[in-house]
Design an enzyme around this catalytic site. Structure first.
Site, PDB file in Angstrom:
ATOM      1  N   LYS A   1       8.230   7.843  -0.400  1.00  0.00           N
ATOM      2  CA  LYS A   1       7.472   6.747  -1.027  1.00  0.00           C
ATOM      3  C   LYS A   1       8.115   5.371  -0.817  1.00  0.00           C
ATOM      4  O   LYS A   1       7.793   4.413  -1.527  1.00  0.00           O
ATOM      5  CB  LYS A   1       7.253   6.979  -2.539  1.00  0.00           C
ATOM      6  N   GLY A   2       9.017   5.302   0.163  1.00  0.00           N
ATOM      7  CA  GLY A   2       9.691   4.028   0.404  1.00  0.00           C
ATOM      8  C   GLY A   2       8.881   3.067   1.272  1.00  0.00           C
ATOM      9  O   GLY A   2       9.101   1.853   1.265  1.00  0.00           O
TER      10      GLY A   2
ATOM     11  N   SER B   1       5.654   5.784  -8.035  1.00  0.00           N
ATOM     12  CA  SER B   1       4.824   6.098  -6.865  1.00  0.00           C
ATOM     13  C   SER B   1       4.834   7.604  -6.580  1.00  0.00           C
ATOM     14  O   SER B   1       3.790   8.202  -6.285  1.00  0.00           O
ATOM     15  CB  SER B   1       5.358   5.321  -5.663  1.00  0.00           C
TER      16      SER B   1
ATOM     17  N   THR C   1      -3.069   2.737  -6.641  1.00  0.00           N
ATOM     18  CA  THR C   1      -2.850   2.090  -7.938  1.00  0.00           C
ATOM     19  C   THR C   1      -2.008   3.037  -8.785  1.00  0.00           C
ATOM     20  O   THR C   1      -2.296   4.230  -8.867  1.00  0.00           O
ATOM     21  CB  THR C   1      -4.210   1.841  -8.636  1.00  0.00           C
TER      22      THR C   1
HETATM   23  N1  LIG Z   1       1.304  -1.819   4.983  1.00  0.00           N
HETATM   24  C1  LIG Z   1       1.293  -0.909   4.000  1.00  0.00           C
HETATM   25  N2  LIG Z   1       0.136  -0.306   3.631  1.00  0.00           N
HETATM   26  C2  LIG Z   1       0.133   0.610   2.635  1.00  0.00           C
HETATM   27  N3  LIG Z   1       1.229   1.007   1.964  1.00  0.00           N
HETATM   28  C3  LIG Z   1       2.393   0.433   2.306  1.00  0.00           C
HETATM   29  C4  LIG Z   1       2.474  -0.540   3.316  1.00  0.00           C
HETATM   30  N4  LIG Z   1       3.763  -0.923   3.436  1.00  0.00           N
HETATM   31  C5  LIG Z   1       4.446  -0.248   2.519  1.00  0.00           C
HETATM   32  N5  LIG Z   1       3.625   0.573   1.830  1.00  0.00           N
HETATM   33  C6  LIG Z   1       4.070   1.438   0.750  1.00  0.00           C
HETATM   34  O1  LIG Z   1       4.317   2.723   1.299  1.00  0.00           O
HETATM   35  C7  LIG Z   1       4.313   3.602   0.183  1.00  0.00           C
HETATM   36  C8  LIG Z   1       4.247   5.030   0.661  1.00  0.00           C
HETATM   37  O2  LIG Z   1       5.501   5.306   1.213  1.00  0.00           O
HETATM   38  P1  LIG Z   1       5.722   6.419   2.310  1.00  0.00           P
HETATM   39  O3  LIG Z   1       4.826   6.177   3.459  1.00  0.00           O
HETATM   40  O4  LIG Z   1       7.163   6.463   2.604  1.00  0.00           O
HETATM   41  O5  LIG Z   1       5.250   7.708   1.522  1.00  0.00           O
HETATM   42  S1  LIG Z   1       5.575   9.219   1.906  1.00  0.00           S
HETATM   43  O6  LIG Z   1       6.913   9.522   1.431  1.00  0.00           O
HETATM   44  O7  LIG Z   1       5.433   9.378   3.345  1.00  0.00           O
HETATM   45  O8  LIG Z   1       4.553   9.973   1.142  1.00  0.00           O
HETATM   46  C9  LIG Z   1       3.131   3.149  -0.631  1.00  0.00           C
HETATM   47  O9  LIG Z   1       3.381   3.500  -1.967  1.00  0.00           O
HETATM   48  P2  LIG Z   1       2.261   3.401  -3.112  1.00  0.00           P
HETATM   49  O10 LIG Z   1       1.958   1.935  -3.276  1.00  0.00           O
HETATM   50  O11 LIG Z   1       2.862   3.968  -4.322  1.00  0.00           O
HETATM   51  O12 LIG Z   1       1.078   4.172  -2.632  1.00  0.00           O
HETATM   52  C10 LIG Z   1       3.077   1.642  -0.377  1.00  0.00           C
HETATM   53  O13 LIG Z   1       3.519   0.873  -1.455  1.00  0.00           O
END
Ligand SMILES: Nc1ncnc2c1ncn2[C@@H]1O[C@H](COP(=O)(O)OS(=O)(=O)O)[C@@H](OP(=O)(O)O)[C@H]1O
Length: 395
Positions: free
Chosen positions: A152-153, A241, A361
């Site tokens: 979730k990073g 998250s 969200t």
């Molecule tokens: N450009 C862009 N678009 C959408 N989301 C973005 C982006 N850059 C960073 N993030 C943040 O990435 C979070 C998800 O992290 P990961 O991709 O590492 O998640 S996972 O571990 O692979 O499930 C996701 O977490 P959440 O906001 O909690 O959904 C986003 O905050």
């Protein structure tokens, strides 16, 4: 006169047959040129020939490194174009499904990779590269760089953005080799990788590696020189998250607040809950430093991946020894999504944002609990800033 009149009709068929031969040769030449033109990715709006990733993913069985589909009834050049179009659609669908599936939980199995760059400066290099890969050049290599965390990073965003670079080729799905699939062996792992040409970097991302005790030793035994990238994010937001993701799959789980504490009255935090545990970055990092020098690990700010993706991508390209091709020209801020997106999706000229599971969200969390968690993480964050030499500004 009589002689010449008789000779004339005998001489006529000769220029006609030459003319016919000339026409046939011209047509063949034009057809060959057209086929080459298509292979070089110029005859359609599609941005590049796509090769399926090493191993078939759960969505795309049988994709293994070959062009997909076939149109026996069509002339070869149309069949090639149709195959490319179908393959592109399947890869796009697969990518969408991978993003729709809760990212870190996606099982191993390859996933898409692509050849060629989208957007910006890498275009011609990308096309040359794709053509070479199309012609069967290149080989599958073990990754030279891995995004090892954190869950979730912002790891998907980083990998998707990096793939714009013509010298980066990556597995789309998370292989989970160094945690769940290690017994399958390096040959299995290598086979998941896309083909690369000399000078291209093979990459994968599996965010759970960062918290897997055995992962550092295993990666080091594959290659001591592996470059490691960790995308870190405020551990409190990261935990929320993480919880949001679980909640989306199991709506009946207890509240975030109740899972946070071993005992709410005493305020004792439950550090055995993975959503909390993962955020103690300093502790996990110590384990990696037993096997890798700190200079071989790049720490990317998850927050800056959102506020300044080009800036973070600049650091990542430098770290990987790549030319800075991905710049702010590649991004735009999508107001509806609330996140930066790519101006040109891979494999198309259209804009591309990450899927619905990225940028969800979060539920409202009791501010007292949030504050308690901030207090809990503060000393670990300080230690982490000290170890990395970077202040991530979470406190
Ligand atoms: N450009 C862009 N678009 C959408 N989301 C973005 C982006 N850059 C960073 N993030 C943040 O990435 C979070 C998800 O992290 P990961 O991709 O590492 O998640 S996972 O571990 O692979 O499930 C996701 O977490 P959440 O906001 O909690 O959904 C986003 O905050």
């Amino acid at each position: 006169m009589a002689v010449s009149a008789a000779a004339a009709p005998a001489a006529e068929p000769l220029p006609r047959s030459i003319f016919k031969k000339f026409l046939v040769m011209l047509c063949s030449l034009l057809m060959s040129l057209y086929v080459f033109y298509c292979l070089a990715d110029r005859c359609q709006t599609l941005p590049g020939p796509i090769i399926a990733a090493g191993a078939a993913s759960e969505e795309d069985e049988g994709g293994g490194g070959e062009f997909l589909g076939g149109s026996a009834e069509l002339p070869p050049w149309q069949a090639a174009a149709a195959r490319r179009k179908r393959l592109l659609q399947r890869l796009k669908q697969r990518r969408r499904r991978q993003e729709a599936a809760p990212g870190a939980e996606v099982p191993a199995g390859g996933g898409g990779s692509r050849a060629g760059g989208s957007g910006g400066g890498g275009g011609s290099a990308g096309t040359a590269g794709t053509l070479a890969l199309l012609l069967g050049e290149g080989s599958k290599r073990l990754p030279q760089a891995i995004i090892i965390g954190v869950k979730k990073g912002g790891t998907r965003a980083l990998l998707e953005f990096l793939r714009v670079h013509p010298d980066v080729r990556a597995v789309g799905a998370e292989p989970h080799f160094f945690d769940r699939n290690y017994e399958r062996g390096l040959a299995w792992y290598r086979d998941l990788m896309p083909r690369t040409l000399e000078g291209q970097i093979t990459m994968e991302k599996t965010p759970s590696y960062f918290v897997t005790k055995e992962a550092p030793a295993r990666i080091s035994s594959m290659s001591k020189g592996t470059k490691l990238i960790v995308v870190v994010r405020d551990p409190v937001t990261r935990a929320i998250s993480d919880y949001t993701q679980t909640l989306s799959k199991k709506p009946d789980i207890p509240t975030f607040e109740s899972l946070t504490f071993k005992n709410r009255t005493t305020g004792l935090i439950d550090t055995s809950w993975s959503a909390i545990q993962i955020g103690i970055y300093a502790k996990h990092l110590e384990n990696w430093l037993l096997y890798f020098p700190i200079g071989q690990i790049l720490f990317v700010s998850g927050e800056r991946m959102i506020s300044d993706p080009a800036g973070e991508l600049g650091r990542v390209q430098d770290f990987l020894g790549l030319k800075r091709i991905i710049t702010d020209k590649h991004f735009y801020f999508n107001k509806t999504k609330g996140f930066p997106c790519l101006k040109k999706a891979e494999g198309s000229s259209k804009p591309h944002c990450l899927g619905k599971t990225k940028g969800r969200t979060h539920p409202d969390i009791d501010q007292e609990v949030v504050q308690r968690l901030r207090d809990f993480y503060r000393p670990f964050n300080m230690k982490f800033y000290q170890m990395t030499g970077q202040d991530f500004g979470w406190d």
